[in-house]
Write an enzyme that holds these catalytic residues in place. Structure first.
Site, PDB file in Angstrom:
ATOM      1  N   ASP A   9      14.571  -1.519   1.207  1.00 58.14           N
ATOM      2  CA  ASP A   9      15.298  -1.819   2.431  1.00 58.14           C
ATOM      3  C   ASP A   9      16.317  -2.920   2.115  1.00 58.14           C
ATOM      4  OD1 ASP A   9      15.859  -1.834   5.160  1.00 58.14           O
ATOM      5  OD2 ASP A   9      14.217  -3.171   5.659  1.00 58.14           O
ATOM      6  N   PHE A  64      13.528   3.680  11.020  1.00 55.30           N
ATOM      7  CA  PHE A  64      12.180   3.312  10.601  1.00 55.30           C
ATOM      8  C   PHE A  64      11.363   4.572  10.296  1.00 55.30           C
ATOM      9  CE2 PHE A  64       7.967   1.550  10.439  1.00 55.30           C
ATOM     10  CZ  PHE A  64       8.211   0.404   9.705  1.00 55.30           C
ATOM     11  N   GLU A  78       7.829   2.399  -5.832  1.00 55.43           N
ATOM     12  CA  GLU A  78       7.892   1.805  -4.494  1.00 55.43           C
ATOM     13  C   GLU A  78       8.127   2.906  -3.465  1.00 55.43           C
ATOM     14  OE1 GLU A  78       7.101  -0.185  -2.363  1.00 55.43           O
ATOM     15  OE2 GLU A  78       8.448  -1.910  -2.269  1.00 55.43           O
ATOM     16  N   ASP A  79       7.629   2.696  -2.247  1.00 50.80           N
ATOM     17  CA  ASP A  79       7.834   3.692  -1.197  1.00 50.80           C
ATOM     18  C   ASP A  79       9.275   3.680  -0.693  1.00 50.80           C
ATOM     19  OD1 ASP A  79       7.561   1.200   0.033  1.00 50.80           O
ATOM     20  OD2 ASP A  79       6.070   1.843   1.494  1.00 50.80           O
ATOM     21  N   LYS A  97      17.121   2.807   1.680  1.00 46.13           N
ATOM     22  CA  LYS A  97      18.024   2.526   2.807  1.00 46.13           C
ATOM     23  C   LYS A  97      19.164   1.674   2.263  1.00 46.13           C
ATOM     24  CE  LYS A  97      14.420   1.977   6.306  1.00 46.13           C
ATOM     25  NZ  LYS A  97      13.915   1.061   7.331  1.00 46.13           N
ATOM     26  N   LYS A 130       0.818  -1.194   0.000  1.00 44.92           N
ATOM     27  CA  LYS A 130       0.000   0.000   0.000  1.00 44.92           C
ATOM     28  C   LYS A 130       0.866   1.264   0.000  1.00 44.92           C
ATOM     29  CE  LYS A 130      -3.326  -2.219   3.120  1.00 44.92           C
ATOM     30  NZ  LYS A 130      -3.928  -2.126   4.470  1.00 44.92           N
ATOM     31  N   GLY A 131       2.081   1.133   0.500  1.00 40.06           N
ATOM     32  CA  GLY A 131       2.902   2.282   0.850  1.00 40.06           C
ATOM     33  C   GLY A 131       3.143   3.341  -0.212  1.00 40.06           C
ATOM     34  N   ARG A 183       0.058   6.528   7.822  1.00 46.39           N
ATOM     35  CA  ARG A 183       0.195   6.596   6.360  1.00 46.39           C
ATOM     36  C   ARG A 183      -0.157   7.968   5.786  1.00 46.39           C
ATOM     37  NH1 ARG A 183       1.090   1.623   4.061  1.00 46.39           N
ATOM     38  NH2 ARG A 183      -0.003  -0.127   4.989  1.00 46.39           N
ATOM     39  N   ASP A 221       3.735   3.212   6.684  1.00 48.30           N
ATOM     40  CA  ASP A 221       3.031   2.956   7.937  1.00 48.30           C
ATOM     41  C   ASP A 221       3.900   2.264   8.972  1.00 48.30           C
ATOM     42  OD1 ASP A 221       3.072   0.401   6.517  1.00 48.30           O
ATOM     43  OD2 ASP A 221       1.772  -0.290   8.141  1.00 48.30           O
TER      44      ASP A 221
HETATM   45  P1  IMP Z   1      12.653  -4.964   1.490  1.00 50.58           P
HETATM   46  O1  IMP Z   1      12.124  -6.181   0.795  1.00 50.58           O
HETATM   47  O2  IMP Z   1      13.451  -5.338   2.699  1.00 50.58           O
HETATM   48  O3  IMP Z   1      13.419  -4.049   0.593  1.00 50.58           O
HETATM   49  O4  IMP Z   1      11.413  -4.228   2.112  1.00 50.58           O
HETATM   50  C1  IMP Z   1      10.716  -3.280   1.483  1.00 50.58           C
HETATM   51  C2  IMP Z   1       9.378  -3.091   2.167  1.00 50.58           C
HETATM   52  O5  IMP Z   1       9.487  -3.113   3.597  1.00 50.58           O
HETATM   53  C3  IMP Z   1       8.803  -1.734   1.817  1.00 50.58           C
HETATM   54  O6  IMP Z   1       8.003  -1.822   0.682  1.00 50.58           O
HETATM   55  C4  IMP Z   1       8.023  -1.376   3.054  1.00 50.58           C
HETATM   56  O7  IMP Z   1       6.718  -1.900   2.953  1.00 50.58           O
HETATM   57  C5  IMP Z   1       8.725  -2.071   4.177  1.00 50.58           C
HETATM   58  N1  IMP Z   1       9.609  -1.135   4.901  1.00 50.58           N
HETATM   59  C6  IMP Z   1      10.961  -1.183   4.951  1.00 50.58           C
HETATM   60  N2  IMP Z   1      11.458  -0.185   5.682  1.00 50.58           N
HETATM   61  C7  IMP Z   1      10.390   0.536   6.105  1.00 50.58           C
HETATM   62  C8  IMP Z   1      10.274   1.732   6.915  1.00 50.58           C
HETATM   63  O8  IMP Z   1      11.233   2.340   7.391  1.00 50.58           O
HETATM   64  N3  IMP Z   1       9.005   2.184   7.124  1.00 50.58           N
HETATM   65  C9  IMP Z   1       7.909   1.554   6.610  1.00 50.58           C
HETATM   66  N4  IMP Z   1       7.976   0.450   5.863  1.00 50.58           N
HETATM   67  C10 IMP Z   1       9.211  -0.059   5.607  1.00 50.58           C
HETATM   68 MG    MG Z   2       5.927  -1.390   0.597  1.00 48.90          MG
END
Ligand code: IMP
Ligand code: MG
Length: 174
Positions: free
Chosen positions: A102, A151, A98-99, A130, A42-43, A164, A158
């Site tokens: 990570d 975070f 994408e929001d 990140k 949703k982000g 959000r 969220d």
């Molecule tokens: P990844 O697969 O580890 O890159 O995770 C990405 C997803 O984790 C993002 O689409 C977010 O939904 C969630 N996420 C990672 N870091 C944060 C944060 O700092 N705040 C909110 N959601 C996060």
């Molecule tokens: Mg996301």
């Protein structure tokens, strides 16, 4: 309930300026073409809404929703699609919106999956990155802000479905 403390990281004015810059860059890069934006729910919905409204090239939007097993705030590595795109992307120019990226696990999965549909091109646009947390290499083509390992909430992001719709971006205090 324990109160959650948060500090502002980017104001809505700063976000607006950066999103407009991204829209300018993307508009220039895709001149004469049509983009299919694939927004990760949703982000990214607020980012997508602001980005597309500043865009100067034709585009359509679609949405995907992914779930990562057994995780709270961190990806576990096992991703599934709970809502797939409905647009045919074969031979088209696709940009994933994408929001935040990570570990990169989610984006790596989605990119692989969309590639199977043979788009003409496939790029990634993320509001936040990140970078230092990366476990899987992902080339992010358009980045709003590169941030530290904190975070983040607000502007679509969220914590437990909260925050959000805050117009600014905040860091949650530990
Ligand atoms: P990844 O697969 O580890 O890159 O995770 C990405 C997803 O984790 C993002 O689409 C977010 O939904 C969630 N996420 C990672 N870091 C944060 C944060 O700092 N705040 C909110 N959601 C996060
Ligand atoms: Mg996301």
């Amino acid at each position: 309930m324990k109160e959650i403390k948060k500090n502002i990281l980017y104001s809505k004015e700063t976000i607006e300026k950066r999103v407009n810059e991204l829209a300018e860059t993307i508009s220039r890069d895709y001149e004469g073409r049509e983009i299919v934006f694939v927004c990760v729910l949703k982000g990214a919905f607020i980012f997508l809404a602001d980005l597309t409204r500043q865009l100067k090239v034709p585009h359509v939007v679609d949405f995907v929703r992914l779930a990562s097993y057994g995780s709270g705030t961190v990806s576990s590595g096992k991703i599934t699609i709970t809502k797939d795109i409905e647009t045919s992307i074969e031979g088209r120019d696709v940009v994933i919106v994408e929001d935040i990226i990570d570990t990169g696990i989610t984006m790596d999965f989605l990119k692989d999956r969309l590639k199977k549909s043979n788009p003409n091109s496939l790029k990634i646009c993320a509001l936040l990155d990140k970078e230092e947390r990366r476990e899987v290499k992902v080339d992010v083509d358009y980045v709003g802000f590169t941030i530290e390992d904190k975070f983040i909430v607000g502007y679509g992001l969220d914590f437990d479905e909260k925050f959000r719709c805050l117009p600014d971006i905040y860091v949650i205090d530990e």
